[in-house]
Design an enzyme around this catalytic site. Structure first.
Site, PDB file in Angstrom:
ATOM      1  N   SER A  91       0.829  -1.207   0.000  1.00  0.00           N
ATOM      2  CA  SER A  91       0.000   0.000   0.000  1.00  0.00           C
ATOM      3  C   SER A  91       0.869   1.265   0.000  1.00  0.00           C
ATOM      4  O   SER A  91       1.605   1.490  -0.955  1.00  0.00           O
ATOM      5  CB  SER A  91      -0.966  -0.046   1.186  1.00  0.00           C
ATOM      6  N   ASP A 192      -9.794  -6.369  -2.757  1.00  0.00           N
ATOM      7  CA  ASP A 192      -9.234  -5.210  -2.055  1.00  0.00           C
ATOM      8  C   ASP A 192     -10.353  -4.252  -1.639  1.00  0.00           C
ATOM      9  O   ASP A 192     -11.067  -3.709  -2.480  1.00  0.00           O
ATOM     10  CB  ASP A 192      -8.235  -4.492  -2.956  1.00  0.00           C
ATOM     11  N   HIS A 223      -7.044  -6.380   1.098  1.00  0.00           N
ATOM     12  CA  HIS A 223      -5.975  -5.393   0.932  1.00  0.00           C
ATOM     13  C   HIS A 223      -4.640  -5.851   1.536  1.00  0.00           C
ATOM     14  O   HIS A 223      -3.597  -5.747   0.890  1.00  0.00           O
ATOM     15  CB  HIS A 223      -6.419  -4.062   1.538  1.00  0.00           C
TER      16      HIS A 223
END
Length: 250
Positions: A91, A192, A223
């Site tokens: 991320s 996600d 995620h």
């Protein structure tokens, strides 16, 4: 207790793993241990403002700080004699890893896991998740509902400023993705819940000059793909990618 960086010193080939927004190196620890077993040295720095019980500490840092943290991580490994380094991130960590590639830092390859490196604000639940995270931590710390409600407007103001800074960073990087020549690994979770999964596809298509683009889609993962149901597959895919790199020119 504050959470720290981790450093697993093993073989001569080094990997940096960078964690997600509002998280810590714990979210890449399992991947780090898997790579350590494969004889890689692994370093996961803690981004400034993270790893404390005060979520506002994150908002007092900036993307510039995290870029500096990543450069310091590269320097840390170089000081220990590691000449070639691969850099990955989950991320936010993937955004910073990509920044290292774009800035032509001395790294052999880069990689992203569920990372909004293009169109950061598009179909993005980061703001809502962070505000929920703040409320939960404040409650655990003993703040009353009234205290929390009184603090939230300032938290929201700082958060919006910071998310805009991250968005500006990804926009500035986007124009340079077609200049990247190093091998790049991209992992994306099909389920996600934080970012638009199609960002990963757009990133793959933007890397027109990369020597290798190793793209992996984990349909059943959420995620935090590094700790999710496909973590073992991810570990194996990252390991295979690393094995194919031209370490030390040979």
């Amino acid at each position: 207790m504050a959470i720290k960086s981790f450093f697993f010193e093993k073989g001569p080939q080094a990997v940096i793993l960078m964690h997600a927004y509002s998280s810590t190196p714990n979210d890449v620890r399992m991947l780090g241990r898997a790579l350590e077993k494969e004889n890689y040295t692994v370093y996961a720095p803690l981004f400034r403002g993270h790893g404390t019980m005060e979520p506002e500490d994150i908002l007092d840092a900036s993307p510039k700080d995290w870029i500096e943290d990543a450069k310091e991580a590269i320097h840390f490994l170089q000081e220990k004699g590691y000449e070639e380094i691969a850099v990955f991130g989950l991320s936010l960590g993937g955004i910073i890893a990509s920044k290292m590639v774009v800035d032509k830092e001395p790294i052999l390859a880069g990689g992203t896991f569920c990372s909004p490196v293009i169109d950061f604000h598009k179909n993005n639940n980061v703001r809502e998740e962070f505000l929920t995270f703040v409320r939960i931590l404040k409650k655990k710390s003993g703040y009353s509902e009234t205290d929390i409600a009184n603090r939230m407007p300032e938290v929201e103001r700082k958060l919006d400023n910071q998310l805009n800074e991250i968005s500006e960073l990804t926009q500035s990087m986007k124009a340079h993705y077609n200049e990247v020549t190093q091998p790049i690994f991209i992992a994306q979770a099909g389920q996600d819940e934080m970012i638009d999964p199609q960002v990963a596809v757009a990133f793959k298509e933007a890397l027109t000059q990369a020597s290798v683009v190793d793209f992996h889609w984990y349909e059943n993962s959420k995620h935090a793909v590094t700790v999710g149901v496909d973590r073992k597959a991810l570990q194996e895919d990252v390991s295979n990618f690393l094995k194919q790199l031209d370490w030390n020119g040979g």
